[in-house]
Design an enzyme around this catalytic site. Structure first.
Site, PDB file in Angstrom:
ATOM      1  N   ASP A 204       0.851  -1.185   0.000  1.00  0.00           N
ATOM      2  CA  ASP A 204       0.000   0.000   0.000  1.00  0.00           C
ATOM      3  C   ASP A 204       0.885   1.232   0.000  1.00  0.00           C
ATOM      4  O   ASP A 204       2.116   1.111  -0.048  1.00  0.00           O
ATOM      5  CB  ASP A 204      -0.932  -0.002   1.230  1.00  0.00           C
ATOM      6  N   ASP A 206       1.412   4.823   2.244  1.00  0.00           N
ATOM      7  CA  ASP A 206       1.032   5.463   3.515  1.00  0.00           C
ATOM      8  C   ASP A 206       1.434   6.934   3.514  1.00  0.00           C
ATOM      9  O   ASP A 206       2.579   7.252   3.196  1.00  0.00           O
ATOM     10  CB  ASP A 206       1.733   4.755   4.683  1.00  0.00           C
ATOM     11  N   ASP A 292      -3.284   4.496   2.678  1.00  0.00           N
ATOM     12  CA  ASP A 292      -3.621   4.874   4.054  1.00  0.00           C
ATOM     13  C   ASP A 292      -3.293   6.345   4.260  1.00  0.00           C
ATOM     14  O   ASP A 292      -2.168   6.773   3.985  1.00  0.00           O
ATOM     15  CB  ASP A 292      -2.798   4.050   5.067  1.00  0.00           C
TER      16      ASP A 292
HETATM   17  P1  GTP Z   1       4.037  -2.573   3.161  1.00  0.00           P
HETATM   18  O1  GTP Z   1       2.886  -1.615   3.141  1.00  0.00           O
HETATM   19  O2  GTP Z   1       3.597  -3.992   3.273  1.00  0.00           O
HETATM   20  O3  GTP Z   1       4.960  -2.357   2.010  1.00  0.00           O
HETATM   21  O4  GTP Z   1       4.901  -2.299   4.498  1.00  0.00           O
HETATM   22  P2  GTP Z   1       4.681  -1.168   5.577  1.00  0.00           P
HETATM   23  O5  GTP Z   1       5.818  -1.224   6.510  1.00  0.00           O
HETATM   24  O6  GTP Z   1       4.414   0.153   4.911  1.00  0.00           O
HETATM   25  O7  GTP Z   1       3.397  -1.670   6.376  1.00  0.00           O
HETATM   26  P3  GTP Z   1       2.008  -0.950   6.696  1.00  0.00           P
HETATM   27  O8  GTP Z   1       1.537  -0.098   5.585  1.00  0.00           O
HETATM   28  O9  GTP Z   1       1.086  -2.031   7.142  1.00  0.00           O
HETATM   29  O10 GTP Z   1       2.284  -0.059   7.970  1.00  0.00           O
HETATM   30  C1  GTP Z   1       3.113   1.090   7.947  1.00  0.00           C
HETATM   31  C2  GTP Z   1       3.395   1.528   9.343  1.00  0.00           C
HETATM   32  O11 GTP Z   1       2.220   2.014   9.948  1.00  0.00           O
HETATM   33  C3  GTP Z   1       3.914   0.399  10.228  1.00  0.00           C
HETATM   34  O12 GTP Z   1       4.997   0.876  10.957  1.00  0.00           O
HETATM   35  C4  GTP Z   1       2.811   0.102  11.187  1.00  0.00           C
HETATM   36  O13 GTP Z   1       3.317  -0.215  12.460  1.00  0.00           O
HETATM   37  C5  GTP Z   1       2.066   1.426  11.220  1.00  0.00           C
HETATM   38  N1  GTP Z   1       0.648   1.207  11.481  1.00  0.00           N
HETATM   39  C6  GTP Z   1      -0.245   0.523  10.762  1.00  0.00           C
HETATM   40  N2  GTP Z   1      -1.455   0.552  11.361  1.00  0.00           N
HETATM   41  C7  GTP Z   1      -1.314   1.296  12.468  1.00  0.00           C
HETATM   42  C8  GTP Z   1      -2.189   1.723  13.519  1.00  0.00           C
HETATM   43  O14 GTP Z   1      -3.374   1.414  13.555  1.00  0.00           O
HETATM   44  N3  GTP Z   1      -1.659   2.519  14.484  1.00  0.00           N
HETATM   45  C9  GTP Z   1      -0.338   2.902  14.458  1.00  0.00           C
HETATM   46  N4  GTP Z   1       0.140   3.676  15.426  1.00  0.00           N
HETATM   47  N5  GTP Z   1       0.498   2.499  13.512  1.00  0.00           N
HETATM   48  C10 GTP Z   1       0.033   1.708  12.536  1.00  0.00           C
HETATM   49 MN    MN Z   2       2.636   0.446   3.794  1.00  0.00          MN
HETATM   50 MN    MN Z   3      -0.501   0.932   5.551  1.00  0.00          MN
END
Ligand code: GTP
Ligand code: MN
Ligand code: MN
Length: 368
Positions: A204, A206, A292
């Site tokens: 995704d 972020d 996100d």
């Molecule tokens: P990929 O998207 O799989 O490429 O990896 P990513 O590391 O970007 O994972 P992800 O998008 O799932 O999450 C990004 C960051 O947001 C991570 O460090 C998570 O710990 C954090 N995160 C995700 N959901 C939440 C939440 O509900 N609360 C908080 N505080 N952090 C979150």
């Molecule tokens: Mn991500």
């Molecule tokens: Mn995410």
């Protein structure tokens, strides 16, 4: 014996936030195996076991070269008996029986496919599995009730299980910035998550949104989402309101480690970038991409960036380190010193590391 007297081959700190974990490392054959076992344990809702395998893999990611012999791992933290046994087997025979049979198992494959649907967690996937569902296509003509997220997830299953490239993430960044500037000039967006850690692809994209004037960011998310929706750029969105309460002594501590920001889980409709004409004709001209969005007040921005950059294990260990070593409590909003009974302010990630007594680890080395 002599071997015992030799100094350890490698030294690795205990907590992931105390060490550098680059994206590229030298032990992928081992880490992939351990991470598959971690994933399988998570499917079985055994979180402790899952984290243990994830930690073991993460330690191997920090080693400066590829492991040849099991003896080289002597003295390293987080390598339990089970992980060591799997590593030894792979070093000796090239593969681990447990890993390969898990990979081939009907349950692992079904859980992987079903949890790969946006909106479907382990609990739902497991219930469906026990009811005989094996593939996403089994859900199309079944009686199973799907919520809106799951319907969108099923509809865009293929796109959402295709990696998002950095170029696509940047293209989304341009759109999000346009939306944000249109509804609140001067607001700032920051790419977080895996792409901020230097990943070339992700599941995704972020983003963190803030405004340098505290308070201006209030109520921003619905406006951004509405702007995007009006332009026809959203295939799905669910916005959750900020439920974070301010008290007079500073921000109140949220009850769990879930954060309280205004947040939007969405699926963008991204127009194809630069496909050659014949390729464009074959398939539709857009791709569904998970995005996100999080809005943070400026005063909490440093904590929010740190909290949303990941990796998940790095975040977990930051919080654990804060609690166990420093008697502090860290989340994506604040740092609370339990001994002094006060919040510690910070305006940069560097400052937060320093308040925790940690050496600064840049985002590209947080791939724990
Ligand atoms: P990929 O998207 O799989 O490429 O990896 P990513 O590391 O970007 O994972 P992800 O998008 O799932 O999450 C990004 C960051 O947001 C991570 O460090 C998570 O710990 C954090 N995160 C995700 N959901 C939440 C939440 O509900 N609360 C908080 N505080 N952090 C979150
Ligand atoms: Mn991500
Ligand atoms: Mn995410």
């Amino acid at each position: 014996d002599k071997l015992r007297l030799d100094p350890p081959e490698f030294t690795v700190k205990n907590y992931a936030c105390q060490r550098r974990t680059p994206l590229k490392h030298n032990n992928t054959h081992l880490t992939h195996a351990l991470e598959l076992l971690a994933e399988s344990a998570a499917f079985g809702e055994n979180e402790g076991r899952s984290v243990a395998f994830t930690r073991a893999a993460s330690v191997l990611k920090t080693l400066p070269r590829s492991v040849q012999r099991i003896e080289e791992l002597r003295g390293l933290p987080c390598l339990g008996e089970h992980s060591l046994r799997v590593i030894k087997e792979i070093l000796e025979y090239g593969a681990s029986q447990e890993v390969e049979s898990t990979r081939q198992s009907e349950q692992y494959q079904a859980m992987k496919a079903l949890t790969g649907i946006f909106g479907v967690g382990v609990k739902t996937a497991d219930r469906w599995y026990r009811e005989g569902v094996r593939r996403p296509s089994d859900l199309m003509d079944s009686e199973q009730k799907l919520n809106q997220a799951q319907q969108a997830g099923l509809q865009h299953y293929k796109d959402l299980n295709t990696c998002v490239s950095k170029a696509e993430a940047d293209a989304i960044g341009v759109i999000v910035d346009q939306a944000v500037q249109a509804v609140l000039p001067g607001a700032q967006i920051t790419l977080t998550g895996g792409f901020r850690r230097g990943k070339e692809s992700g599941h995704d994209v972020d983003f963190l949104i803030t405004h340098p004037e505290e308070g201006k960011e209030e109520g921003l998310m619905p406006k951004v989402v509405n702007w995007l929706d009006t332009q026809g750029l959203l295939l799905y969105q669910k916005t959750t309101r900020n439920s974070y309460l301010e008290s007079k002594d500073g921000p109140a501590r949220p009850p769990s480690n879930m954060d309280r920001f205004e947040r939007c889980f969405s699926i963008f409709k991204l127009e194809s970038q630069s496909c050659s004409p014949p390729e464009r004709e074959k398939s539709h001209q857009w791709k569904a991409v998970r995005v996100d969005l999080v809005v943070s007040p400026f005063s909490q921005f440093a904590f929010a960036v740190l909290g949303w950059t990941g990796s998940k294990l790095f975040e977990r260990d930051l919080r654990r380190y804060a609690g166990q070593v420093k008697n502090m409590s860290l989340n994506s909003h604040s740092l609370f010193d339990s001994h002094q009974r006060c919040f510690l302010r910070a305006t940069s990630e560097e400052e937060i590391f320093s308040l925790l007594g940690l050496e600064y680890i840049p985002a590209c080395d947080r791939n724990a």
